[in-house]
Design an enzyme around this catalytic site. Structure first.
Site, PDB file in Angstrom:
ATOM      1  N   HIS A 156      41.008 -26.058  11.384  1.00 52.31           N
ATOM      2  CA  HIS A 156      42.030 -27.030  10.956  1.00 52.31           C
ATOM      3  C   HIS A 156      43.365 -26.345  10.675  1.00 52.31           C
ATOM      4  O   HIS A 156      44.147 -26.812   9.852  1.00 52.31           O
ATOM      5  CB  HIS A 156      41.586 -27.819   9.724  1.00 52.31           C
ATOM      6  CG  HIS A 156      40.201 -28.367   9.830  1.00 52.31           C
ATOM      7  ND1 HIS A 156      39.917 -29.622  10.314  1.00 52.31           N
ATOM      8  CD2 HIS A 156      38.985 -27.795   9.557  1.00 52.31           C
ATOM      9  CE1 HIS A 156      38.602 -29.815  10.311  1.00 52.31           C
ATOM     10  NE2 HIS A 156      38.021 -28.711   9.871  1.00 52.31           N
ATOM     11  N   SER A 277      68.114 -16.528  23.150  1.00 49.85           N
ATOM     12  CA  SER A 277      68.832 -17.792  23.008  1.00 49.85           C
ATOM     13  C   SER A 277      70.297 -17.551  23.368  1.00 49.85           C
ATOM     14  O   SER A 277      70.851 -16.497  23.078  1.00 49.85           O
ATOM     15  CB  SER A 277      68.710 -18.282  21.567  1.00 49.85           C
ATOM     16  OG  SER A 277      69.798 -19.127  21.253  1.00 49.85           O
ATOM     17  N   LYS A 283      67.260 -14.416  18.311  1.00 51.25           N
ATOM     18  CA  LYS A 283      66.054 -15.027  18.865  1.00 51.25           C
ATOM     19  C   LYS A 283      65.374 -14.207  19.957  1.00 51.25           C
ATOM     20  O   LYS A 283      66.015 -13.639  20.822  1.00 51.25           O
ATOM     21  CB  LYS A 283      66.406 -16.396  19.458  1.00 51.25           C
ATOM     22  CG  LYS A 283      66.846 -17.401  18.422  1.00 51.25           C
ATOM     23  CD  LYS A 283      65.674 -17.981  17.681  1.00 51.25           C
ATOM     24  CE  LYS A 283      65.149 -19.155  18.464  1.00 51.25           C
ATOM     25  NZ  LYS A 283      64.084 -19.835  17.759  1.00 51.25           N
ATOM     26  N   GLU A 290      54.903 -20.410  26.198  1.00 51.18           N
ATOM     27  CA  GLU A 290      55.187 -21.852  26.151  1.00 51.18           C
ATOM     28  C   GLU A 290      54.968 -22.480  27.529  1.00 51.18           C
ATOM     29  O   GLU A 290      54.432 -23.581  27.653  1.00 51.18           O
ATOM     30  CB  GLU A 290      56.608 -22.101  25.656  1.00 51.18           C
ATOM     31  CG  GLU A 290      56.792 -21.734  24.185  1.00 51.18           C
ATOM     32  CD  GLU A 290      58.262 -21.676  23.782  1.00 51.18           C
ATOM     33  OE1 GLU A 290      58.918 -22.715  23.846  1.00 51.18           O
ATOM     34  OE2 GLU A 290      58.739 -20.590  23.425  1.00 51.18           O
TER      35      GLU A 290
END
Ligand code: ARG
Length: 463
Positions: A156, A277, A283, A290
């Site tokens: 969870h 970025s 970043k 992804e």
């Protein structure tokens, strides 16, 4: 030039319909398979007496030249070429004249397309298995490097119990092993040659189908011509195997994305698999992961497309089946490129060992505390309740469980002794899970040994 089937028509299709109908833009990828199948078919026609020796020789020579043209990019497609089957036949007639006009005796594109797809898939299937195997090799190497490291597991997405990091990576290995087995199992159902099925009823030429089978290196012949031209279950299966593999990868990609966040910092991706970025200089984004997580979406859709395409489709062949190819090629390409990128990510992944236990809450030892009470004779359900109270009290007091004083512990249960503190030891905790498949070092080593054996086996299990 008119269409190959132009005889019964008085006018040609509109440009719009032509473009709508043509599968050439995507099925030209099957040119090698089509040339190979035509060559074998010429051999069977010659044996059946349909082609003379010299006709067959002309056809074989022309097919070899056509193959060269196609591989070198010199093959000129004509507007009347609907698909790769008609394009190659048209060129064959140009090169071999009347001999070329005999190649289609007793043959139908319905069986050609199913044959080409099966030839294509037989090697795509092997490539899929090999790409999975390459990833497994890197995953096992990473599991070996991290076998002893300890970190929290999650259920969870809440801290659950401590595990060895090697154990975690081995879970990926064994899921991939199932994927690899799935492709291997499919092989026997792919290895069935439709050629000889004709349009639907079987060829009218007395073809030696076993000769075709040997020429094209298939294990078996399709036993029923109707099933041979109608069914695409083998593509569905391949698409499922691909989607399932990518579903597995997407879950691990998700974990690694979480683990590479500042909050976790369990791992760091190599620069080669990250991007920056355009605005925020700090970043370093896990774009590779992804995209791996995302790619499965199209793979699932492709499977869905194929199943929907065939649902309620009347037997035998309908043009609907032409739509099977783009999803197939897309799933295959997506699978192999995703596996390759994931292999790169895994083989360059940096583990930040110092952070693995940094944010572990003492309550991760709750099951160990319950087991401690069980060893002192408390029934587990009762022990569960006692430890629940202890955790609740820890939260209320904002106190680590290991810092509870003896009298505070005794308020909850008088079975807590001074040996209570030994529980809060990560190594002790994982070593207690010493069952086959568990997370103790011995068991993780056992799994690595098994994994090594699975990788070493060249031939996969076949039913
Ligand atoms: N281009 C077609 C396909 O991909 C080939 C089969 C056409 N057969 C036919 N009877 N029109 O399915």
């Amino acid at each position: 030039m008119p269409k190959l089937w132009g005889g019964r028509f008085t006018k040609s299709v509109t440009k719009l319909m032509g473009e709508f109908n043509d599968s050439l833009p995507f099925d030209k990828r099957l040119w090698k398979e089509e040339v190979e199948a035509s060559r074998a078919y010429a051999a069977a026609l010659a044996k059946a007496g349909v082609l003379s020796k010299s006709d067959r020789a002309k056809i074989v020579k022309a097919l070899t030249e056509i193959g060269k043209e196609l591989s070198a990019g010199g093959f000129i497609f004509m507007p009347e070429d609907e698909d790769i089957h008609t394009a190659i036949e048209r060129r064959l007639v140009e090169k071999a004249g009347d001999a070329g006009k005999r190649i289609h005796t007793g043959r139908s594109r319905n069986e050609q397309v199913a044959t080409d797809e099966r030839i294509f898939l037989k090697s795509a299937n092997i490539e899929a298995g090999e790409s999975i195997r390459n990833l497994q090799t890197c995953v096992l190497a990473l599991a070996r490097k991290t076998a002893a490291d300890i970190l929290p597991s999650y259920t969870h997405l809440q801290q659950a119990q401590l595990i060895r990091l090697g154990h975690y990576f081995l879970s990926l290995f064994f899921m991939l092993e199932n994927d690899r087995q799935r492709f291997a199992d499919l092989e026997q159902r792919l290895d069935v040659l439709p050629l000889g099925a004709g349009a639907v009823a079987g060829s009218t030429v007395k073809l030696d189908r076993d000769l075709l089978r040997r020429e094209l290196n298939f294990a078996e012949l399709s036993p029923n011509s109707i099933a041979a031209v109608s069914d695409r279950d083998f593509i569905n299966e391949f698409l499922f195997a691909a989607a399932q593999t990518l579903v597995h990868l997407s879950r691990f990609a998700e974990d690694l994305i979480t683990w590479s966040s500042t909050e976790f910092s369990f791992v760091e991706l190599d620069d080669a698999y990250s991007t920056g970025s355009s605005m925020m200089p700090q970043k370093k984004n896990p774009d590779s992961l992804e995209l791996i997580r995302a790619k499965v979406a199209r793979s699932i859709s492709n499977l869905n497309t194929l199943l929907t395409l065939q649902k309620g489709l009347p037997l035998t062949y309908s043009k609907d089946l032409q739509e099977d190819k783009e999803p197939l090629f897309d799933s295959f390409d997506t699978l192999t490129s995703t596996l390759r990128v994931f292999t790169g990510v895994i083989s360059t992944l940096k583990i930040r060992r110092q952070n693995l236990l940094r944010n572990t809450d003492d309550s991760i030892y709750a099951t160990d505390i319950a087991d401690y009470l069980v060893e002192k004779g408390v029934p587990f359900r009762k022990a569960h309740e006692i430890v629940g109270k202890l955790v609740l009290s820890g939260t209320a007091k904002d106190k680590l469980l290991r810092d509870f004083a003896p009298d505070e512990l005794r308020d909850i249960s008088d079975l807590f002794d001074e040996d209570y503190r030994k529980i809060f030891d990560p190594t002790r905790s994982v070593e207690r899970h010493d069952v086959y498949g568990g997370t103790s070092l011995k068991r993780v080593n056992e799994q690595m040994e098994l994994a090594g054996k699975m990788l070493a086996k060249k031939k996969l299990r076949r039913r």
